[in-house]
Design a protein around this motif. Structure first.
Motif, PDB file in Angstrom:
ATOM      1  N   LEU A  15       0.943  -1.248   0.075  1.00 22.78           N
ATOM      2  CA  LEU A  15       0.109  -0.099  -0.027  1.00 22.78           C
ATOM      3  C   LEU A  15       0.826   1.442   0.027  1.00 22.78           C
ATOM      4  O   LEU A  15       0.439   2.269  -0.745  1.00 22.78           O
ATOM      5  N   ARG A  16       1.946   1.200   0.835  1.00 21.51           N
ATOM      6  CA  ARG A  16       2.846   2.545   0.688  1.00 21.51           C
ATOM      7  C   ARG A  16       3.395   2.573  -0.450  1.00 21.51           C
ATOM      8  O   ARG A  16       3.606   3.876  -0.871  1.00 21.51           O
ATOM      9  N   ILE A  17       3.889   1.461  -1.333  1.00 18.86           N
ATOM     10  CA  ILE A  17       4.469   1.708  -2.601  1.00 18.86           C
ATOM     11  C   ILE A  17       3.301   2.414  -3.605  1.00 18.86           C
ATOM     12  O   ILE A  17       3.858   3.133  -4.225  1.00 18.86           O
ATOM     13  N   GLU A  18       2.238   1.817  -3.456  1.00 14.48           N
ATOM     14  CA  GLU A  18       1.232   2.088  -4.575  1.00 14.48           C
ATOM     15  C   GLU A  18       1.003   3.614  -4.091  1.00 14.48           C
ATOM     16  O   GLU A  18       0.863   4.438  -4.984  1.00 14.48           O
ATOM     17  N   HIS A  19       0.810   4.029  -2.858  1.00 16.18           N
ATOM     18  CA  HIS A  19       0.722   5.603  -2.425  1.00 16.18           C
ATOM     19  C   HIS A  19       1.877   6.209  -3.020  1.00 16.18           C
ATOM     20  O   HIS A  19       1.559   7.317  -3.673  1.00 16.18           O
ATOM     21  N   ALA A  20       3.051   5.827  -2.918  1.00 15.86           N
ATOM     22  CA  ALA A  20       3.963   6.718  -3.435  1.00 15.86           C
ATOM     23  C   ALA A  20       3.987   6.735  -4.894  1.00 15.86           C
ATOM     24  O   ALA A  20       4.312   7.880  -5.821  1.00 15.86           O
ATOM     25  N   ASP A  21       3.692   5.761  -5.598  1.00 18.98           N
ATOM     26  CA  ASP A  21       3.608   5.718  -7.256  1.00 18.98           C
ATOM     27  C   ASP A  21       2.420   6.810  -7.420  1.00 18.98           C
ATOM     28  O   ASP A  21       2.454   7.325  -8.681  1.00 18.98           O
ATOM     29  N   LEU A  22       1.323   6.739  -6.851  1.00 14.46           N
ATOM     30  CA  LEU A  22       0.340   7.368  -6.964  1.00 14.46           C
ATOM     31  C   LEU A  22       0.775   9.111  -7.039  1.00 14.46           C
ATOM     32  O   LEU A  22       0.346  10.028  -7.521  1.00 14.46           O
ATOM     33  N   ASN A  23       1.429   9.485  -5.921  1.00 12.06           N
ATOM     34  CA  ASN A  23       2.175  10.803  -5.656  1.00 12.06           C
ATOM     35  C   ASN A  23       2.912  11.258  -6.818  1.00 12.06           C
ATOM     36  O   ASN A  23       2.624  12.379  -7.202  1.00 12.06           O
ATOM     37  N   SER A  24       3.724  10.196  -7.486  1.00 16.85           N
ATOM     38  CA  SER A  24       4.604  10.505  -8.509  1.00 16.85           C
ATOM     39  C   SER A  24       3.601  10.799  -9.944  1.00 16.85           C
ATOM     40  O   SER A  24       3.913  11.795 -10.346  1.00 16.85           O
ATOM     41  N   LEU A  25       2.670   9.952  -9.898  1.00 14.07           N
ATOM     42  CA  LEU A  25       1.618  10.027 -10.802  1.00 14.07           C
ATOM     43  C   LEU A  25       0.943  11.493 -10.867  1.00 14.07           C
ATOM     44  O   LEU A  25       0.765  12.074 -12.019  1.00 14.07           O
ATOM     45  N   ILE A  26       0.292  11.732  -9.813  1.00  7.04           N
ATOM     46  CA  ILE A  26      -0.211  13.181  -9.595  1.00  7.04           C
ATOM     47  C   ILE A  26       0.660  14.311  -9.781  1.00  7.04           C
ATOM     48  O   ILE A  26       0.199  15.242 -10.495  1.00  7.04           O
ATOM     49  N   ASP A  27       1.911  14.282  -9.535  1.00  3.14           N
ATOM     50  CA  ASP A  27       2.590  15.171  -9.606  1.00  3.14           C
ATOM     51  C   ASP A  27       2.939  15.638 -11.297  1.00  3.14           C
ATOM     52  O   ASP A  27       2.982  16.663 -11.749  1.00  3.14           O
ATOM     53  N   ARG A  28       3.432  14.323 -11.932  1.00  8.81           N
ATOM     54  CA  ARG A  28       3.289  14.307 -13.435  1.00  8.81           C
ATOM     55  C   ARG A  28       2.145  15.028 -14.154  1.00  8.81           C
ATOM     56  O   ARG A  28       2.163  15.792 -15.032  1.00  8.81           O
ATOM     57  N   ALA A  29       1.018  14.545 -13.819  1.00  5.75           N
ATOM     58  CA  ALA A  29      -0.232  14.775 -14.310  1.00  5.75           C
ATOM     59  C   ALA A  29      -0.635  16.391 -14.125  1.00  5.75           C
ATOM     60  O   ALA A  29      -1.166  17.027 -14.930  1.00  5.75           O
ATOM     61  N   GLY A  30      -0.146  16.761 -12.974  1.00 10.66           N
ATOM     62  CA  GLY A  30      -0.418  18.058 -12.811  1.00 10.66           C
ATOM     63  C   GLY A  30       0.409  19.126 -13.573  1.00 10.66           C
ATOM     64  O   GLY A  30       0.027  20.474 -13.633  1.00 10.66           O
ATOM     65  N   GLN A  31       1.458  18.549 -13.814  1.00 14.76           N
ATOM     66  CA  GLN A  31       2.524  19.368 -14.750  1.00 14.76           C
ATOM     67  C   GLN A  31       2.067  19.381 -16.331  1.00 14.76           C
ATOM     68  O   GLN A  31       2.858  20.019 -17.115  1.00 14.76           O
ATOM     69  N   GLN A  32       1.427  18.271 -16.536  1.00 14.88           N
ATOM     70  CA  GLN A  32       1.053  18.497 -18.025  1.00 14.88           C
ATOM     71  C   GLN A  32      -0.066  19.286 -18.402  1.00 14.88           C
ATOM     72  O   GLN A  32      -0.813  19.799 -17.762  1.00 14.88           O
ATOM     73  N   GLN A  33      -0.064  19.788 -19.958  1.00 13.73           N
ATOM     74  CA  GLN A  33      -0.950  20.887 -20.554  1.00 13.73           C
ATOM     75  C   GLN A  33      -1.720  20.191 -21.580  1.00 13.73           C
ATOM     76  O   GLN A  33      -0.947  19.667 -22.362  1.00 13.73           O
ATOM     77  N   PRO A  34      -2.960  20.123 -21.671  1.00 16.74           N
ATOM     78  CA  PRO A  34      -3.864  20.508 -20.656  1.00 16.74           C
ATOM     79  C   PRO A  34      -4.048  19.466 -19.645  1.00 16.74           C
ATOM     80  O   PRO A  34      -3.954  18.434 -19.815  1.00 16.74           O
ATOM     81  N   ILE A  35      -4.329  20.061 -18.470  1.00 15.79           N
ATOM     82  CA  ILE A  35      -4.505  19.134 -17.226  1.00 15.79           C
ATOM     83  C   ILE A  35      -6.256  18.525 -17.273  1.00 15.79           C
ATOM     84  O   ILE A  35      -7.053  19.077 -17.924  1.00 15.79           O
ATOM     85  N   ASP A  36      -5.938  17.029 -17.092  1.00 14.07           N
ATOM     86  CA  ASP A  36      -7.172  16.272 -17.236  1.00 14.07           C
ATOM     87  C   ASP A  36      -7.646  16.355 -15.606  1.00 14.07           C
ATOM     88  O   ASP A  36      -7.237  15.744 -14.830  1.00 14.07           O
ATOM     89  N   GLU A  37      -8.416  17.131 -15.512  1.00 14.49           N
ATOM     90  CA  GLU A  37      -8.826  17.497 -13.996  1.00 14.49           C
ATOM     91  C   GLU A  37      -9.779  16.147 -13.637  1.00 14.49           C
ATOM     92  O   GLU A  37      -9.530  16.089 -12.294  1.00 14.49           O
ATOM     93  N   LEU A  38     -10.453  15.657 -14.563  1.00 13.91           N
ATOM     94  CA  LEU A  38     -11.204  14.528 -13.925  1.00 13.91           C
ATOM     95  C   LEU A  38     -10.382  13.161 -13.442  1.00 13.91           C
ATOM     96  O   LEU A  38     -10.395  12.709 -12.440  1.00 13.91           O
ATOM     97  N   ALA A  39      -9.411  13.010 -14.413  1.00 14.54           N
ATOM     98  CA  ALA A  39      -8.306  11.970 -13.993  1.00 14.54           C
ATOM     99  C   ALA A  39      -7.431  12.386 -12.844  1.00 14.54           C
ATOM    100  O   ALA A  39      -7.239  11.467 -12.005  1.00 14.54           O
ATOM    101  N   LEU A  40      -7.153  13.706 -12.592  1.00  9.69           N
ATOM    102  CA  LEU A  40      -6.501  14.115 -11.565  1.00  9.69           C
ATOM    103  C   LEU A  40      -7.404  13.937 -10.342  1.00  9.69           C
ATOM    104  O   LEU A  40      -6.652  13.449  -9.111  1.00  9.69           O
TER     105      LEU A  40
END
Length: 67
Positions: A15-40
């Motif tokens: 669970l901790r590994i999955e949480h860390a993976d999601l943190n990274s994924l959220i960070d990358r998704a927040g930097q993309q343009q345009p941002i997919d708000e629903l996915a985020l």
């Protein structure tokens, strides 16, 4: 050996590994343009659910002593 694959400690690590993976994924998704708000929002919701599961499992494995 089979017991270790399904132990609460192993689940907590996964669970901790999955949480860390999601943190990274959220960070990358927040930097993309345009941002997919629903996915985020979905990723963040999943991350919160994982955080709750981690907290519950930690409380189960390491109960606090009464004051």
């Amino acid at each position: 050996m089979q017991e270790n694959l399904h132990s609460p400690q192993r689940l907590l690590i996964e669970l901790r590994i999955e949480h860390a993976d999601l943190n990274s994924l959220i960070d990358r998704a927040g930097q993309q343009q345009p941002i997919d708000e629903l996915a985020l929002r979905r990723l963040k919701k999943r991350r919160l659910m994982l955080r709750d599961q981690i907290a519950q499992l930690e409380a189960l494995l390491d109960p606090k002593e009464p004051a």
